[in-house]
Design a protein around this motif. Structure first.
Motif, PDB file in Angstrom:
ATOM      1  N   ARG A   1      16.068  -3.682  -3.424  1.00 35.70           N
ATOM      2  CA  ARG A   1      15.338  -2.791  -2.643  1.00 35.70           C
ATOM      3  C   ARG A   1      13.802  -2.857  -2.642  1.00 35.70           C
ATOM      4  O   ARG A   1      13.194  -2.356  -3.394  1.00 35.70           O
ATOM      5  CB  ARG A   1      15.807  -1.464  -2.902  1.00 35.70           C
ATOM      6  CG  ARG A   1      17.175  -0.843  -2.493  1.00 35.70           C
ATOM      7  CD  ARG A   1      17.309   0.579  -2.656  1.00 35.70           C
ATOM      8  NE  ARG A   1      16.775   1.339  -3.660  1.00 35.70           N
ATOM      9  CZ  ARG A   1      17.024   2.384  -4.256  1.00 35.70           C
ATOM     10  NH1 ARG A   1      18.203   2.945  -3.597  1.00 35.70           N
ATOM     11  NH2 ARG A   1      16.439   2.804  -5.313  1.00 35.70           N
ATOM     12  N   ILE A   2      13.115  -3.577  -1.939  1.00 38.29           N
ATOM     13  CA  ILE A   2      11.601  -3.956  -1.757  1.00 38.29           C
ATOM     14  C   ILE A   2      11.166  -2.876  -0.843  1.00 38.29           C
ATOM     15  O   ILE A   2      11.978  -2.774   0.439  1.00 38.29           O
ATOM     16  CB  ILE A   2      11.284  -5.175  -1.353  1.00 38.29           C
ATOM     17  CG1 ILE A   2      11.824  -6.149  -2.536  1.00 38.29           C
ATOM     18  CG2 ILE A   2      10.038  -5.287  -1.217  1.00 38.29           C
ATOM     19  CD1 ILE A   2      11.646  -7.660  -2.078  1.00 38.29           C
ATOM     20  N   ASN A   3      10.302  -2.147  -0.835  1.00 38.85           N
ATOM     21  CA  ASN A   3       9.632  -1.432  -0.304  1.00 38.85           C
ATOM     22  C   ASN A   3       8.110  -1.553  -0.038  1.00 38.85           C
ATOM     23  O   ASN A   3       7.356  -1.287  -1.067  1.00 38.85           O
ATOM     24  CB  ASN A   3       9.821   0.169  -0.435  1.00 38.85           C
ATOM     25  CG  ASN A   3       8.980   1.379   0.621  1.00 38.85           C
ATOM     26  OD1 ASN A   3       8.594   0.688   1.575  1.00 38.85           O
ATOM     27  ND2 ASN A   3       9.106   2.318   0.049  1.00 38.85           N
ATOM     28  N   ILE A   4       7.416  -2.122   1.225  1.00 37.80           N
ATOM     29  CA  ILE A   4       6.190  -2.225   1.287  1.00 37.80           C
ATOM     30  C   ILE A   4       5.591  -1.434   2.437  1.00 37.80           C
ATOM     31  O   ILE A   4       4.541  -1.559   2.979  1.00 37.80           O
ATOM     32  CB  ILE A   4       6.039  -3.677   1.859  1.00 37.80           C
ATOM     33  CG1 ILE A   4       6.961  -4.275   3.036  1.00 37.80           C
ATOM     34  CG2 ILE A   4       6.420  -4.590   0.329  1.00 37.80           C
ATOM     35  CD1 ILE A   4       6.385  -5.801   3.374  1.00 37.80           C
ATOM     36  N   HIS A   5       6.149  -0.513   2.989  1.00 40.41           N
ATOM     37  CA  HIS A   5       5.896   0.303   4.033  1.00 40.41           C
ATOM     38  C   HIS A   5       4.767   1.107   3.422  1.00 40.41           C
ATOM     39  O   HIS A   5       4.626   1.720   2.455  1.00 40.41           O
ATOM     40  CB  HIS A   5       6.968   1.324   4.313  1.00 40.41           C
ATOM     41  CG  HIS A   5       6.659   2.355   5.371  1.00 40.41           C
ATOM     42  ND1 HIS A   5       6.783   2.106   6.843  1.00 40.41           N
ATOM     43  CD2 HIS A   5       6.403   3.580   5.391  1.00 40.41           C
ATOM     44  CE1 HIS A   5       6.146   3.145   7.499  1.00 40.41           C
ATOM     45  NE2 HIS A   5       6.051   4.069   6.669  1.00 40.41           N
ATOM     46  N   LYS A   6       3.775   0.864   4.333  1.00 45.62           N
ATOM     47  CA  LYS A   6       2.425   1.759   4.202  1.00 45.62           C
ATOM     48  C   LYS A   6       1.893   1.442   2.535  1.00 45.62           C
ATOM     49  O   LYS A   6       1.366   2.235   1.975  1.00 45.62           O
ATOM     50  CB  LYS A   6       2.359   3.150   4.424  1.00 45.62           C
ATOM     51  CG  LYS A   6       2.727   3.445   5.891  1.00 45.62           C
ATOM     52  CD  LYS A   6       2.460   4.781   6.020  1.00 45.62           C
ATOM     53  CE  LYS A   6       2.730   5.196   7.401  1.00 45.62           C
ATOM     54  NZ  LYS A   6       2.636   6.719   7.614  1.00 45.62           N
ATOM     55  N   ASN A   7       2.014   0.170   2.223  1.00 41.19           N
ATOM     56  CA  ASN A   7       1.263  -0.367   0.996  1.00 41.19           C
ATOM     57  C   ASN A   7       2.012   0.246  -0.312  1.00 41.19           C
ATOM     58  O   ASN A   7       1.449   0.417  -1.275  1.00 41.19           O
ATOM     59  CB  ASN A   7       0.251  -0.620   0.740  1.00 41.19           C
ATOM     60  CG  ASN A   7      -0.683  -1.311   1.997  1.00 41.19           C
ATOM     61  OD1 ASN A   7      -0.155  -2.340   2.249  1.00 41.19           O
ATOM     62  ND2 ASN A   7      -1.645  -1.001   2.741  1.00 41.19           N
TER      63      ASN A   7
END
Length: 142
Positions: free
Chosen positions: A32-38
């Motif tokens: 689960r990688i989350n790069i949304h809006k840094n």
């Protein structure tokens, strides 16, 4: 007015009342990688401990490494955060990350047989272990 992303970053970086922190290393499977809006977070699931998943924040410089490690076992080092009264960390600010080799690439116990024939010097294995135990017993009495 603060943007939602700014509030999130402020909340993540602000210690909670009674929160404990330390520097440590955590191992687990990166998912689960989350790069949304840094946001720059990923989740580690331990394969050993019955602990909840750990949320990991990481610097932009590690993004390529994190992407390549998705689905693999990793070891991360950084500042760990524990909630009051809990035994397991819930978050780590990652400074370093190492992608661990797949289990099929690791040596088996039989592969290790005989790799250090002189490890006990001129002592038998039994004598070597016996002396270690005696030393531990002496130290525990002090």
């Amino acid at each position: 007015m603060k943007k939602q992303g700014d509030r999130f970053k402020e909340n993540v970086s602000t210690p909670r009342r009674g929160e404990e922190r330390c520097i440590s290393t955590v191992d687990g499977r990166l998912e689960r990688i989350n790069i949304h809006k840094n946001a720059n977070t990923f989740t580690i699931y331990s394969s050993v401990l019955p602990s909840p998943p750990v949320t990991c924040t990481f610097p932009e410089a590690l993004l390529g490494d994190v992407q390549r490690a998705l689905g693999r076992f990793v070891s991360v080092r950084g500042k760990c955060f524990y909630r009051p009264g809990t035994a397991f960390l819930y978050r780590i600010d990652v400074w370093e990350m190492e992608v661990l080799p797949p289990s099929e690439e690791l040596p088996s116990l039989s592969d290790l047989c005989g790799i250090a024939p002189d490890a006990t010097g001129d002592k038998s294995s039994e004598q070597f272990v016996r002396e270690l135990r005696d030393e531990w017993d002496r130290k525990s009495l002090c």
